[in-house]
Design an enzyme around this catalytic site. Structure first.
Site, short mmCIF file in Angstrom:
data_model
loop_
_atom_site.label_atom_id
_atom_site.label_comp_id
_atom_site.label_asym_id
_atom_site.label_seq_id
_atom_site.Cartn_x
_atom_site.Cartn_y
_atom_site.Cartn_z
N GLY A 199 2.24 17.06 3.41
CA GLY A 199 2.72 18.20 2.63
C GLY A 199 1.83 19.42 2.84
N GLU A 211 4.12 7.81 -0.40
CA GLU A 211 3.06 7.07 -1.09
C GLU A 211 3.30 5.57 -1.03
OE1 GLU A 211 0.87 9.84 -1.90
OE2 GLU A 211 -0.07 8.03 -1.14
C1 LIG Z 1 -0.29 20.28 -9.04
C2 LIG Z 1 0.56 19.30 -8.35
C3 LIG Z 1 1.99 19.62 -8.59
C4 LIG Z 1 2.49 18.83 -9.73
C5 LIG Z 1 2.92 17.44 -9.25
C6 LIG Z 1 2.72 16.50 -10.36
C7 LIG Z 1 2.59 15.17 -10.15
C8 LIG Z 1 2.61 14.55 -8.78
C9 LIG Z 1 3.78 13.69 -8.56
C10 LIG Z 1 4.18 13.30 -7.36
C11 LIG Z 1 3.47 13.61 -6.10
C12 LIG Z 1 3.71 15.00 -5.71
C13 LIG Z 1 3.33 15.43 -4.57
C14 LIG Z 1 2.80 14.53 -3.50
C15 LIG Z 1 3.93 14.17 -2.60
C16 LIG Z 1 3.78 13.48 -1.53
C17 LIG Z 1 2.46 12.98 -1.09
C18 LIG Z 1 2.67 11.82 -0.20
C19 LIG Z 1 1.62 11.35 0.46
C20 LIG Z 1 1.80 10.17 1.28
O1 LIG Z 1 2.87 9.62 1.45
S1 LIG Z 1 0.32 9.62 1.93
C21 LIG Z 1 0.78 8.27 2.92
C22 LIG Z 1 1.20 7.09 2.06
N1 LIG Z 1 1.27 5.92 2.88
C23 LIG Z 1 1.23 4.69 2.38
O2 LIG Z 1 1.25 4.45 1.19
C24 LIG Z 1 1.15 3.60 3.39
C25 LIG Z 1 1.69 2.31 2.82
N2 LIG Z 1 1.09 1.19 3.53
C26 LIG Z 1 0.04 0.52 2.96
O3 LIG Z 1 -0.41 0.79 1.89
C27 LIG Z 1 -0.51 -0.63 3.77
O4 LIG Z 1 -0.20 -0.52 5.09
C28 LIG Z 1 0.04 -1.97 3.24
C29 LIG Z 1 1.54 -1.88 3.12
C30 LIG Z 1 -0.59 -2.21 1.93
C31 LIG Z 1 -0.28 -3.09 4.19
O5 LIG Z 1 -1.64 -3.08 4.37
P1 LIG Z 1 -2.26 -4.06 5.49
O6 LIG Z 1 -3.27 -3.29 6.19
O7 LIG Z 1 -1.15 -4.67 6.30
O8 LIG Z 1 -2.96 -5.19 4.73
P2 LIG Z 1 -2.56 -6.11 3.55
O9 LIG Z 1 -2.91 -7.51 3.90
O10 LIG Z 1 -1.19 -5.88 3.07
O11 LIG Z 1 -3.59 -5.60 2.46
C32 LIG Z 1 -4.97 -5.89 2.72
C33 LIG Z 1 -5.63 -6.09 1.39
O12 LIG Z 1 -5.77 -4.80 0.82
C34 LIG Z 1 -5.15 -4.79 -0.44
N3 LIG Z 1 -4.60 -3.46 -0.61
C35 LIG Z 1 -3.61 -2.90 0.10
N4 LIG Z 1 -3.39 -1.65 -0.32
C36 LIG Z 1 -4.30 -1.43 -1.31
C37 LIG Z 1 -4.57 -0.31 -2.15
N5 LIG Z 1 -3.85 0.83 -2.07
N6 LIG Z 1 -5.56 -0.41 -3.06
C38 LIG Z 1 -6.27 -1.56 -3.15
N7 LIG Z 1 -6.07 -2.69 -2.40
C39 LIG Z 1 -5.07 -2.58 -1.48
C40 LIG Z 1 -4.10 -5.86 -0.38
O13 LIG Z 1 -3.74 -6.30 -1.67
C41 LIG Z 1 -4.83 -6.91 0.42
O14 LIG Z 1 -5.76 -7.52 -0.44
P3 LIG Z 1 -6.15 -9.06 -0.17
O15 LIG Z 1 -7.02 -9.41 -1.33
O16 LIG Z 1 -4.85 -9.81 -0.13
O17 LIG Z 1 -6.84 -9.07 1.16
C1 FAD Z 2 8.74 14.11 0.89
C2 FAD Z 2 7.69 13.33 1.63
C3 FAD Z 2 6.36 13.74 1.57
C4 FAD Z 2 5.40 13.05 2.29
N1 FAD Z 2 4.08 13.49 2.26
C5 FAD Z 2 3.16 12.85 3.00
C6 FAD Z 2 1.81 13.33 3.04
O1 FAD Z 2 1.48 14.31 2.39
N2 FAD Z 2 0.90 12.68 3.82
C7 FAD Z 2 1.25 11.57 4.56
O2 FAD Z 2 0.38 11.02 5.25
N3 FAD Z 2 2.52 11.08 4.54
C8 FAD Z 2 3.47 11.70 3.79
N4 FAD Z 2 4.76 11.22 3.76
C9 FAD Z 2 5.11 10.09 4.62
C10 FAD Z 2 5.32 8.81 3.81
O3 FAD Z 2 4.10 8.33 3.35
C11 FAD Z 2 6.04 7.80 4.72
O4 FAD Z 2 7.34 8.28 4.96
C12 FAD Z 2 6.08 6.41 4.08
O5 FAD Z 2 4.78 5.87 4.04
C13 FAD Z 2 7.01 5.47 4.86
O6 FAD Z 2 6.63 5.42 6.23
P1 FAD Z 2 7.73 5.77 7.36
O7 FAD Z 2 8.48 6.95 6.93
O8 FAD Z 2 7.02 5.80 8.66
O9 FAD Z 2 8.72 4.52 7.33
P2 FAD Z 2 8.43 3.13 8.07
O10 FAD Z 2 7.06 2.66 7.76
O11 FAD Z 2 8.86 3.25 9.48
O12 FAD Z 2 9.47 2.20 7.29
C14 FAD Z 2 10.87 2.41 7.50
C15 FAD Z 2 11.58 1.32 6.77
O13 FAD Z 2 11.26 0.09 7.40
C16 FAD Z 2 11.15 -0.95 6.42
N5 FAD Z 2 9.81 -1.52 6.49
C17 FAD Z 2 8.69 -0.94 6.96
N6 FAD Z 2 7.63 -1.77 6.87
C18 FAD Z 2 8.10 -2.92 6.33
C19 FAD Z 2 7.50 -4.17 5.98
N7 FAD Z 2 6.19 -4.41 6.13
N8 FAD Z 2 8.31 -5.11 5.45
C20 FAD Z 2 9.64 -4.88 5.26
N9 FAD Z 2 10.25 -3.72 5.56
C21 FAD Z 2 9.49 -2.76 6.10
C22 FAD Z 2 11.41 -0.30 5.06
O14 FAD Z 2 12.76 -0.42 4.72
C23 FAD Z 2 11.10 1.18 5.32
O15 FAD Z 2 11.84 2.05 4.49
C24 FAD Z 2 5.76 11.90 3.06
C25 FAD Z 2 7.09 11.48 3.11
C26 FAD Z 2 8.06 12.18 2.40
C27 FAD Z 2 9.49 11.72 2.45
#
Ligand SMILES: CCCCC/C=C\C/C=C\C/C=C\C/C=C\C/C=C/C(=O)SCCNC(=O)CCNC(=O)[C@H](O)C(C)(C)COP(=O)(O)OP(=O)(O)OC[C@H]1O[C@@H](n2cnc3c(N)ncnc32)[C@H](O)[C@@H]1OP(=O)(O)O
Ligand code: FAD
Length: 616
Positions: free
Chosen positions: A128, A371
């Site tokens: 973002g 997220e």
């Molecule tokens: C002033 C502001 C304006 C007002 C707004 C008001 C409010 C805000 C409201 C909304 C937001 C507004 C704006 C922001 C909008 C957008 C921002 C978006 C940002 C993003 O999207 S950032 C990118 C986000 N991406 C992800 O979340 C990636 C998801 N994937 C993962 O987390 C990991 O890949 C996975 C799916 C967890 C898999 O991990 P992996 O490496 O395969 O290993 P695992 O075996 O699954 O996990 C290992 C181990 O770690 C533990 N674990 C995993 N995640 C976490 C964590 N987050 N915290 C702690 N522990 C974690 C997991 O449980 C495993 O533990 P073990 O004990 O089993 O080893």
């Molecule tokens: C409005 C918006 C704002 C964003 N802001 C940010 C930001 O500020 N910073 C940032 O870093 N990212 C940001 N993102 C990105 C966001 O974090 C990713 O879109 C999100 O993490 C999903 O990853 P992807 O889009 O690559 O989908 P993918 O990871 O490719 O997943 C696609 C689909 O595949 C399936 N899938 C994927 N993995 C698995 C699994 N392990 N098991 C089963 N099914 C699975 C699910 O159905 C998933 O919907 C933003 C996205 C949006 C839409």
């Protein structure tokens, strides 16, 4: 739109800063200041291009950087002297963080990191504000020392000149294009080619690279995920807000709009007198309240855990991770579903932009993806439930939010059905534990048959997802029950107010019961009479809550500017505002539209001529 959004975002950031100072002078916690986030969000209906700066960039600097790094970068970020984003997701990877391709190679000769996005798929994509607004970012990359992978690391990277805002050499940055909504956020892309940053630009509170290239591993690698946990907590609050806004609009419209007599010969009633309309609107009001309370609970837990992590106590991280996942998923799914249901409850006018329900939906819906995509986070929670079920089998204690799992696991059968609130809550919890047990049997059988944990998670994914969903329901309903029935400040409430809260609890528990009746009947015997009695209670409690619907939504305290809706305006002058909005449409500036002479007239004339020819 982008420049308008930035202008509003700057005004919002100034307001936020003053809120932060007022609520939390000099403090680091943004949450109390966000009490005004409804206003902030409403100021920028196309999304806040500074939200990731405020919510993630500044926090990552504070929580993942050393004190020295905070002094160098964090203070300027908190003071909005520099604007950043959180650049983790790539064109090719978002969920699977270990698959991220951006890389940081340590050069011990110059004590620098060389940052690269080696392929198109490695480009950062989505962050973002990255497209046009930010001049810095937290760049998440795979760390390499002597070409050996060390895992993910975060780097402070300046991407634009602070004076000219020109992209710096080696930086390819821009906007990713139009989205379903939030088009004021300028989500962007970022490519880096041999971009060098000093060693001290790697955030090193939890893991370090020493000048000679030695790597000091983080004591808990998951702490690098902490910035995401915070936003998941914020999503729970923010999406409950979006649902509350939509519920306010639909409720107010439902007591203005009259349609379809209920009794022959009677005048047309307010549409909220129709029972089916009550079933569309009132449960969403209650769901907004339920999630707002759950989100507040979660935020307190986040603050406590953040302080503990600051003291290097990581013990509460797993529970916070599980709850942040489950609440982020539940609120984003249910709010998105609820807003669309409320839009449909407003008939055709609900589909007008002037009603603002479409924009509220477009603001809420992406939270199911960002997220951490919801289905992926459900699997995360499913995995955690499997680990906790192993603890139950080993007779060990569980984390507080999962204590009910231990209790239910000791029950050999469900007690006599009474239909009380405690009975309904226990039924949902009991069904959850039954689902966990079944999921564990499938998952464990796969692991025992030498499948890897990842494969077992995948092939047991449907059952893990069900167990996770029911765990979310159990947690949220349990929290609501405690707040209404056992709250320490219950005696401070007037009897009338307590009665309204108890009616909302009754409705929530019965609604969740019916939503998961299939899951519950799998483990608990309930007779047709007992189910019919709950149907009657549902109809009764809707009738009881009907007179309070407007007052409850008024108590959400959204002013007309925040709601920005002709349907939800406080004065109820819906038709006048709809018409006023219609007359402002550009097409109404002229009586005859430009396209008439250019297109429509020739088209109709051609058809008329053809018709004449065919008659000859
Ligand atoms: C002033 C502001 C304006 C007002 C707004 C008001 C409010 C805000 C409201 C909304 C937001 C507004 C704006 C922001 C909008 C957008 C921002 C978006 C940002 C993003 O999207 S950032 C990118 C986000 N991406 C992800 O979340 C990636 C998801 N994937 C993962 O987390 C990991 O890949 C996975 C799916 C967890 C898999 O991990 P992996 O490496 O395969 O290993 P695992 O075996 O699954 O996990 C290992 C181990 O770690 C533990 N674990 C995993 N995640 C976490 C964590 N987050 N915290 C702690 N522990 C974690 C997991 O449980 C495993 O533990 P073990 O004990 O089993 O080893
Ligand atoms: C409005 C918006 C704002 C964003 N802001 C940010 C930001 O500020 N910073 C940032 O870093 N990212 C940001 N993102 C990105 C966001 O974090 C990713 O879109 C999100 O993490 C999903 O990853 P992807 O889009 O690559 O989908 P993918 O990871 O490719 O997943 C696609 C689909 O595949 C399936 N899938 C994927 N993995 C698995 C699994 N392990 N098991 C089963 N099914 C699975 C699910 O159905 C998933 O919907 C933003 C996205 C949006 C839409």
């Amino acid at each position: 739109m982008a420049s308008m959004s930035v202008k509003h975002a700057i005004a919002a950031a100034k307001k936020l800063r003053s809120l932060q100072e007022r609520f939390n002078p000099g403090g680091s916690d943004i949450y109390p200041a966000l009490m005004g986030d409804e206003a902030i969000t409403a100021l920028i209906p196309s999304g806040n291009p500074l939200s990731v700066h405020i919510l993630m960039f500044t926090r990552a600097l504070r929580e993942q950087g050393t004190d020295e790094q905070y002094e160098k970068f964090g203070r300027r970020a908190d003071n909005n002297e520099i604007i950043g984003t959180f650049a983790q997701t790539e064109l090719g990877h978002g969920t699977y963080l270990r698959g991220l391709e951006a890389r940081a190679d340590y050069d011990r000769g110059t004590e620098e990191f060389v940052l690269n996005t080696p392929k198109l798929s490695s480009y950062k994509w989505w962050p973002g504000g990255l497209g046009q607004t930010c001049n810095y970012c937290i760049f998440v990359a795979q760390l390499y020392i002597d070409n050996e992978a060390k895992g993910m690391a975060m780097f402070v990277v300046q991407i634009r000149d602070e004076e000219t805002h020109m992209p710096l050499p080696g930086v390819h940055v821009g906007e990713i294009g139009k989205k379903m909504g939030l088009n004021g956020v300028n989500n962007g892309f970022l490519g880096l080619k041999d971009y060098r940053v000093p060693r001290l630009n790697m955030l090193m509170r939890h893991q370090q690279v020493l000048p000679d290239g030695r790597f000091v591993k983080s004591p808990v690698s998951q702490v690098s995920y902490f910035p995401m946990v915070f936003v998941r907590c914020m999503v729970a609050r923010q999406n409950s807000n979006y649902l509350a806004q939509a519920a306010t609009i639909a409720t107010r419209y439902s007591v203005i709009r009259r349609q379809s007599p209920i009794e022959e010969g009677q005048p047309e009633p307010k549409i909220l007198e129709h029972l089916t309309q009550q079933m569309k609107v009132i449960p969403e009001i209650v769901t907004a309240v339920v999630y707002r309370l759950a989100a507040a609970n979660l935020q307190n837990m986040y603050n406590e855990t953040a302080e503990a992590v600051y003291r290097k106590d990581f013990s509460r991280l797993p529970e916070l991770h599980a709850l942040a996942c489950i609440l982020k998923v539940a609120t984003s799914y249910d709010s998105t579903y609820g807003i669309e249901r409320l839009r449909q409850a407003c008939g055709g006018h609900g589909y007008l932009t002037a009603g603002n329900l479409g924009n509220i939906f477009a603001m809420a819906a992406p939270a199911c993806t960002y997220e951490g995509e919801n289905s992926v986070l459900y699997l995360q929670v499913g995995k955690i439930l499997m680990k906790n079920w192993s603890q139950v089998l080993a007779g060990r204690e569980l984390m507080p939010s999962m204590a009910y799992i231990s209790e239910c696991s000791k029950m050999t059968s469900f007690p006599q059905w009474t239909g009380s609130w405690e009975c309904l809550l226990k039924a949902i919890q009991y069904a959850c534990v039954g689902s966990i047990r079944l999921a564990f049997q499938s998952y464990n059988a796969r692991v025992q048959s030498a499948q890897s944990q990842t494969a077992a998670v995948n092939y047991s994914g449907l059952e893990l997802t069900k167990a996770a969903e029911l765990h979310g329901r159990s947690y949220v309903a349990g929290n609501f029950y405690q707040q209404i029935v056992n709250s320490p400040n219950k005696h401070q409430r007037s009897p009338q107010f307590q009665k309204v809260l108890e009616n909302m609890l009754e409705l929530h528990l019965i609604q969740i019961f019916f939503r998961h009746l299939g899951d519950i009947l799998r483990f608990i015997r309930i007779t047709e009479d007992e189910i019919s009695a709950l149907q009657r209670r549902l109809e009764e409690v809707l009738k009881e809550l009907r007179p309070d619907a407007v007052a409850i939504t008024d108590a959400f305290d959204f002013n007309d500017k925040i709601l920005s809706s002709a349907l939800g305006c406080y004065d109820g002058n819906v038709y006048e505002r709809l018409f006023e909005a219609a007359l402002k449409h550009p097409l109404n500036r002229k009586s005859v539209p430009d396209f008439f002479e250019a297109h429509l007239k020739p088209f109709m004339k051609e058809n008329a001529d053809n018709a004449k020819k065919s008659k000859l």
